[in-house]
Design a protein around this motif. Structure first.
Motif, short mmCIF file in Angstrom:
data_model
loop_
_atom_site.label_atom_id
_atom_site.label_comp_id
_atom_site.label_asym_id
_atom_site.label_seq_id
_atom_site.Cartn_x
_atom_site.Cartn_y
_atom_site.Cartn_z
N TRP A 174 5.02 -9.44 -10.49
CA TRP A 174 5.74 -8.54 -9.60
C TRP A 174 5.31 -7.10 -9.82
N GLN A 207 10.80 -19.41 -3.02
CA GLN A 207 9.80 -18.70 -3.81
C GLN A 207 10.35 -17.42 -4.43
N GLU A 208 10.99 -16.58 -3.63
CA GLU A 208 11.52 -15.31 -4.15
C GLU A 208 13.02 -15.15 -3.87
N SER A 268 6.12 -11.36 0.24
CA SER A 268 7.38 -11.79 -0.40
C SER A 268 7.78 -10.92 -1.58
N GLN A 292 5.67 -17.31 -15.99
CA GLN A 292 5.60 -16.72 -14.66
C GLN A 292 5.48 -15.19 -14.71
N VAL A 302 12.00 -10.69 2.23
CA VAL A 302 13.09 -11.03 1.30
C VAL A 302 14.13 -9.91 1.42
N TRP A 348 12.12 -19.54 -7.52
CA TRP A 348 11.36 -20.36 -8.48
C TRP A 348 10.13 -19.64 -9.02
N MET A 349 9.65 -18.61 -8.30
CA MET A 349 8.52 -17.88 -8.87
C MET A 349 8.93 -17.19 -10.17
N ALA A 350 10.13 -16.68 -10.22
CA ALA A 350 10.60 -15.97 -11.42
C ALA A 350 11.15 -16.92 -12.48
N LYS A 359 1.97 -14.79 0.71
CA LYS A 359 2.51 -15.21 -0.59
C LYS A 359 1.83 -16.47 -1.12
#
Lengths: 394, 394
Positions: free
Chosen positions: B394, A333-334, B79, A370, B99, A294-296, B57
């Motif tokens: 990122w 999250q990732e 993360s 994001q 991850v 969901w972060m991306a 995170k």
């Protein structure tokens, strides 16, 4: 596309990388689709005989803003004062800040106006008009302001026929030293209007609302120089904008699964996707794990109430071709979990660890938000043609 | 709090502003609540006899990381590789990147390890182990790696009793030149475990899963130096972590409405909120409009399936005291609609245009992710005691 002589743009990085060289997750824009979407809205506005004032909140990029806007003034809409500061700093000096003004923001507004930006505010109460008028007098600057009209009960705005409130606001602005410019509305409910007929009705309601309000104001000697409407679905469905001066829309340059889900575009019109890498499998469950959570993608689940629920996004191959019924069914999250849509008999594609996929988003505005850059590609050829920075925050 | 001699931290801005001077929307952290939350988790780890390896995170800040971590090595969890680069750059050299590793990220991993960071990877397949081993040989660096164990079917990981896969991965790593370090799991399902009893059972399953896997590996001469568990609910509910070496958790420093909704904390433990300004009313509907929408809150609706649905957040006054049943019932990009929770008989408070409110978030990780700084306050006294930067992307 457009002449940008007076506009300062920022380019993030050199071009020419391959998709494999990008760090995932990241944003991909299919350049030819984006170009087609941008041109389509310019053509729409021309055909409807109104000025296009694109909303820059979707793309948040000076480089893309120069392409989205038209004419010598590059008129645009913003949703935050940070956007206003950045775009004004790049030479976009005809802006509407389309969120009801908070009095605490007026000192920053005056600074922007003094710097040469014609920054128009939006308000829907006498209390705000009094604050704007007082700040105009104190700052010796006639702050330009529009009255927001509520065309569909979606959020803010004065009812179009509420003459008493409309005239009280206009009078407070004009008598107090501010610069009353006109009316504005946004058909927020059109994002839930299924099909072109419903979107056309929303466009008519949107137009009627501002035209009625503008007529009431003009009758009382408060002429409206700006009569502004817009949302992506209504902009694409409107057939007659008589009485309107300008059209605002934002998400049309990228489109997304919500827009496709209501029939405002097709899946093939979606220019934005998130590039992601396969990082694992749970074969017993038919799951493929990817490094986009969901972060991306954002937490947006806008298709959850539409006829086709796309989960957190529709999965495509690295060239941007959708797999049949393959969606991001859940997101941490990732981490993203990819699987066949419940109820479908489609086969899970063979995707190995390290393979790239592209995920079409539910909502381009929230997914783009994001990320700090766009990587443009030319269809499926796998080469980045340009990298464009975007900004975040307030 | 902790000695930070070897740790480089970044402070965003001078302190001493009043809340009224801040541009809304922005993040507020109640300092004393945060301090209490941070101390509670350190005490928990001590009492359970394990090392605390906080997940960075949630906060994404070098300054807060120095406070969250313990001991001379400041062990932590990340993360993304961006987090690894930033925290390693600030001197945090004992990291787990939690991850599953994508092969394309291995060159960056090797660079970080060569720079002095003991960056441990996580994987759950022989395919990934082969890639990590090949990169170790090619780079002449024994990359440290942990096998991820699936304790609850939530997302990734090897089943704890799947000796064949566990041993194949460990053998591939060891024989191939990588550095096998142990096992790790995360009870992702614990975020939906209602009440302490359910959370305690989740903590037992989490512990059992890694202890069983570690025993299988040790019996085959692959001893596990790291046996890592953790989530905020299980960390707070666990009573016995025999066989475990370390505890990971992230959201506990801020807490949120999801954690309160499942009984992992109380509303009074929530340290994070979004400061927002009232920008309008729709009095007929009982709506108050504010300048915090989903961009400021995130699209997270994590309480929608819990016994109490908090909408997009619970509304408090500027001092942080919750109003009775006042929630953010809907959110556009930069607009929020505040109203009394459906079904409640509570009265709508008198809030005027320009008044400040604070919104407690559903999910602290996703709300914080929308912002680039924290403003710390000392309870309700209205003064910013420090401003701390955080990073995005990122």
């Amino acid at each position: 596309m457009t002449a940008t002589s007076a506009i300062a743009i920022e380019v993030a990085e050199p071009q020419g990388e391959s998709l494999e060289a990008l760090e995932t997750p990241c944003l991909i824009v299919d350049g030819p689709i984006y170009d087609r979407n941008v041109a389509r809205m310019k053509d729409r506005a021309k055909a409807l005989g109104v000025m296009l004032r694109p909303h820059l909140k979707t793309t948040k990029s000076t480089e893309l803003a120069a392409e989205l806007t038209v004419g010598p003034d590059h008129a645009a809409t913003v949703s935050t004062l940070k956007e206003a500061r950045i775009f004004a700093g790049a030479g976009f000096n005809d802006l509407i800040y389309a969120v009801g003004i908070a009095p605490g923001k007026l000192p920053d507004v005056i600074e922007l106006i003094r710097g040469g930006c014609d920054l128009k505010l939006v308000l829907d109460s006498v209390a705000q008009a009094e604050e704007v008028a007082a700040a105009s007098r104190a700052g010796n600057v006639a702050i330009p302001a529009l009255i927001e009209i509520d065309c569909d009960g979606h959020r803010s705005g004065v009812a179009p026929g509420d003459a008493e409130t409309l005239l009280a606001i206009a009078r407070t602005l004009c008598d107090g030293g501010a610069d009353f410019r006109g009316v504005l509305t946004h058909a927020g409910e059109s994002y839930a209007a299924l099909g072109k007929d419903a979107q056309r009705r929303a466009a008519e309601e949107e137009r009627d609302a501002v035209v009625i309000a503008a007529a009431l104001l003009a009758d009382a000697d408060f002429p409206c120089r700006i009569v502004s409407v817009g949302s992506t679905p209504t902009s694409l469905a409107a057939t007659d904008l008589t009485g309107v001066t300008e059209l605002r829309a934002g998400v049309y340059s990228f489109f997304d699964l919500v827009m496709a889900g209501i029939g405002a575009c097709t899946i093939d019109d979606i220019a934005l996707s998130v590039l992601s890498t396969v990082i694992g499998h749970q074969k017993d469950k038919g799951w493929i794990l990817i490094d986009a959570g969901w972060m991306a993608m954002s937490r947006d689940r806008g298709t959850s109430k539409l006829p086709v629920d796309q989960g957190y996004g529709l999965v495509c191959d690295a060239e941007g071709r959708p797999y049949e019924d393959l969606v991001l069914i859940s997101a941490n999250q990732e981490h993203g979990v990819v699987a066949i849509r419940p109820g479908s008999a489609a086969a899970l594609p063979e995707l190995e660890i390290g393979d790239l996929v592209r995920i079409l988003p539910n909502h381009a505005c929230s997914t783009a938000a994001q990320h700090d850059r766009y990587h443009f590609v030319d269809g499926g050829d796998g080469q980045v043609t340009r990298t464009v920075s975007r900004f975040m925050g307030w």
